[in-house]
Design a protein around this motif. Sequence first.
Motif, PDB file in Angstrom:
ATOM      1  N   THR A  73      -7.185  18.024 -16.409  1.00 56.67           N
ATOM      2  CA  THR A  73      -7.377  16.733 -15.752  1.00 56.67           C
ATOM      3  C   THR A  73      -6.229  16.485 -14.786  1.00 56.67           C
ATOM      4  OG1 THR A  73      -7.870  14.396 -16.139  1.00 56.67           O
ATOM      5  CG2 THR A  73      -6.128  15.371 -17.470  1.00 56.67           C
ATOM      6  N   TYR A  74      -6.266  15.316 -14.148  1.00 57.84           N
ATOM      7  CA  TYR A  74      -5.271  14.952 -13.152  1.00 57.84           C
ATOM      8  C   TYR A  74      -4.347  13.855 -13.698  1.00 57.84           C
ATOM      9  CZ  TYR A  74      -8.209  17.426  -9.750  1.00 57.84           C
ATOM     10  OH  TYR A  74      -8.924  18.377  -9.070  1.00 57.84           O
ATOM     11  N   ALA A  75      -3.106  13.856 -13.219  1.00 53.63           N
ATOM     12  CA  ALA A  75      -2.135  12.832 -13.606  1.00 53.63           C
ATOM     13  C   ALA A  75      -1.539  12.211 -12.349  1.00 53.63           C
ATOM     14  CB  ALA A  75      -1.033  13.438 -14.468  1.00 53.63           C
ATOM     15  N   GLU A  76      -1.420  10.904 -12.346  1.00 53.13           N
ATOM     16  CA  GLU A  76      -0.917  10.171 -11.176  1.00 53.13           C
ATOM     17  C   GLU A  76       0.570  10.405 -10.977  1.00 53.13           C
ATOM     18  OE1 GLU A  76       1.671   7.090 -10.077  1.00 53.13           O
ATOM     19  OE2 GLU A  76       0.647   6.576 -11.963  1.00 53.13           O
ATOM     20  N   VAL A  77       0.957  10.737  -9.736  1.00 53.15           N
ATOM     21  CA  VAL A  77       2.374  10.869  -9.391  1.00 53.15           C
ATOM     22  C   VAL A  77       2.786   9.876  -8.311  1.00 53.15           C
ATOM     23  CG1 VAL A  77       2.571  13.282 -10.080  1.00 53.15           C
ATOM     24  CG2 VAL A  77       1.883  12.736  -7.726  1.00 53.15           C
ATOM     25  N   SER A  78       1.805   9.198  -7.719  1.00 55.82           N
ATOM     26  CA  SER A  78       2.117   8.138  -6.759  1.00 55.82           C
ATOM     27  C   SER A  78       0.983   7.137  -6.718  1.00 55.82           C
ATOM     28  CB  SER A  78       2.327   8.725  -5.351  1.00 55.82           C
ATOM     29  OG  SER A  78       2.603   7.689  -4.418  1.00 55.82           O
ATOM     30  N   SER A  79       1.346   5.871  -6.833  1.00 57.20           N
ATOM     31  CA  SER A  79       0.403   4.773  -6.595  1.00 57.20           C
ATOM     32  C   SER A  79       0.812   4.104  -5.297  1.00 57.20           C
ATOM     33  CB  SER A  79       0.435   3.754  -7.744  1.00 57.20           C
ATOM     34  OG  SER A  79      -0.271   4.236  -8.860  1.00 57.20           O
ATOM     35  N   VAL A  80      -0.130   4.022  -4.375  1.00 57.90           N
ATOM     36  CA  VAL A  80       0.134   3.478  -3.037  1.00 57.90           C
ATOM     37  C   VAL A  80      -0.634   2.169  -2.924  1.00 57.90           C
ATOM     38  CG1 VAL A  80       0.045   3.932  -0.562  1.00 57.90           C
ATOM     39  CG2 VAL A  80       0.338   5.832  -2.173  1.00 57.90           C
ATOM     40  N   SER A  81       0.091   1.053  -2.895  1.00 58.87           N
ATOM     41  CA  SER A  81      -0.555  -0.251  -3.073  1.00 58.87           C
ATOM     42  C   SER A  81      -0.208  -1.234  -1.974  1.00 58.87           C
ATOM     43  CB  SER A  81      -0.141  -0.854  -4.421  1.00 58.87           C
ATOM     44  OG  SER A  81      -0.515  -0.024  -5.493  1.00 58.87           O
ATOM     45  N   ASN A  82      -1.179  -2.106  -1.690  1.00 59.22           N
ATOM     46  CA  ASN A  82      -1.001  -3.214  -0.747  1.00 59.22           C
ATOM     47  C   ASN A  82      -1.164  -4.514  -1.520  1.00 59.22           C
ATOM     48  OD1 ASN A  82      -1.063  -5.069   1.353  1.00 59.22           O
ATOM     49  ND2 ASN A  82      -2.307  -3.789   2.692  1.00 59.22           N
ATOM     50  N   ALA A  83      -0.097  -5.306  -1.566  1.00 61.20           N
ATOM     51  CA  ALA A  83      -0.150  -6.585  -2.279  1.00 61.20           C
ATOM     52  C   ALA A  83      -0.588  -7.731  -1.368  1.00 61.20           C
ATOM     53  CB  ALA A  83       1.207  -6.907  -2.896  1.00 61.20           C
ATOM     54  N   ARG A  84      -0.837  -7.430  -0.068  1.00 58.15           N
ATOM     55  CA  ARG A  84      -1.120  -8.502   0.904  1.00 58.15           C
ATOM     56  C   ARG A  84       0.021  -9.543   0.831  1.00 58.15           C
ATOM     57  NH1 ARG A  84      -4.485  -5.839   4.182  1.00 58.15           N
ATOM     58  NH2 ARG A  84      -6.175  -4.865   3.030  1.00 58.15           N
ATOM     59  N   ASP A  85      -0.294 -10.834   0.756  1.00 59.38           N
ATOM     60  CA  ASP A  85       0.776 -11.852   0.727  1.00 59.38           C
ATOM     61  C   ASP A  85       1.053 -12.372  -0.685  1.00 59.38           C
ATOM     62  OD1 ASP A  85      -1.410 -13.479   0.210  1.00 59.38           O
ATOM     63  OD2 ASP A  85      -1.182 -14.728   1.984  1.00 59.38           O
ATOM     64  N   TYR A  86       0.515 -11.688  -1.708  1.00 56.33           N
ATOM     65  CA  TYR A  86       0.627 -12.163  -3.085  1.00 56.33           C
ATOM     66  C   TYR A  86       2.084 -12.239  -3.533  1.00 56.33           C
ATOM     67  CZ  TYR A  86      -0.507 -12.390  -8.122  1.00 56.33           C
ATOM     68  OH  TYR A  86      -0.622 -12.764  -9.443  1.00 56.33           O
ATOM     69  N   GLN A  87       2.838 -11.162  -3.354  1.00 60.29           N
ATOM     70  CA  GLN A  87       4.248 -11.161  -3.758  1.00 60.29           C
ATOM     71  C   GLN A  87       5.080 -12.057  -2.844  1.00 60.29           C
ATOM     72  OE1 GLN A  87       4.879  -6.888  -3.592  1.00 60.29           O
ATOM     73  NE2 GLN A  87       4.760  -6.714  -5.814  1.00 60.29           N
TER      74      GLN A  87
END
Length: 427
Positions: free
Chosen positions: A348-362
């Motif tokens: 199986t596959y394992a995540e090594v990078s999550s690439v995320s857009n929070a928009r203006d939430y943070q």
Amino acid sequence: MLDVTLIRQHPERVRAGLRKRGLDVDLDAFLALDERLRAARTALERLRGERRRVSAEIAARRRTGEAPGELLARATELADRVTGATAAHGRLDAEHRAFLDGLPNLPDPDVPAGGKEHNEVIRAEGVRPEFAFPPRDHVRLGQELALVDHRRGAALAGSGNWIYRGEGAALEWALLNHFLDSHRRAGYTFVLPPHLLTWQAGYTAGQFPKFADDVFVTERAADGRPERFLLPTAETALAAMHQGETLDEPELPLKYVAYTPCYRQEAGGYRTAERGTLRGHQFNKVELFQLTRPDDSDAAQLELLARAEELVAGLGLHHRVTRLAAGDTSAAQAKTYDVEVWLPSLGTYAEVSSVSNARDYQARRGGIRYRPAGGGKTAYVHTLNASGLATSRLVPALLEQHQRPDGSVAVPEVLRRWGLPEVLRRP
């Protein structure tokens, strides 16, 4: 934090977005609370205005030598009413804030609804390795090559900890140096943030209050919340680095790269998918972070994804890119792509990078705005983050995908400049 105006004006849109995450939220109750809060605020301001008027009239009478008379009793009455109205407004405001704090970000329209079973594989890159010999798993390879010492790591710090040693430590450090060098050359500003953060940093990043139990707390406030804690990811620090600031538009985008260990309460167990360095209480990660204008955040996310993929491909690893479904996307994020490496031992596959857009939430939670170059009202920035990369799953993939029949492991050429040999062999 979601825009309360959006909830007021488009409650059905908000409901639909939350349902994609599997949440059924009583927005009608919140909107009724919102009306009461606004009415309480108006009433409080009216009382304060009346108190100021009466106080001014008392002062004017005294200046002319006239007795304040009945105005003194009126001032006392108004002071009591203001005190009561302030307390009532405070209770409503706290309830209002608590509701908003508990809402996750709305997923983007192209994000699939549902849980992780609905994640979408966008593409696969590289050739999946096939072996003409019985392949070893990363735990065995790490032990036989004297790269990772799990027994002594657990003896030092408990389960879910390990020690990189010898060429294993050199491999880990070479990866971190390679990543940092690549990102710095691409124009990212290098940051080494504190590892101890305050409540506000966790709140701005969107981890608190809902996920306060997931961090290692070093100091608690009187109300029990984490006053100071060990950062679970450099994103938590970078998201809050400009909290309370109003940036000038020409400054954007701000691009940061940080290295930190990451400290997590969660850890692995004895299942194959959790053994070795795949899950632990402490692991190393290089983190990318951007603050952008809203119009630029879509392109920024694709840029971050390309950077993460380029690093994985440069290590000669077969991998894939997955768009996460709404229910598998972190609460603060609107859209996330995962870069996942193939682990032959697990199939199986394992995540090594999550690439995320929070928009203006943070940015709303941290009060991070920018001032348009052409004038006009300030606006919230958009924030984005990506692992660039995390090593605790990358090292297992490198060992397993690049192993040889004799139990040795080929070292990717891009890492050899950091003093590693061409092949890792048994000592």
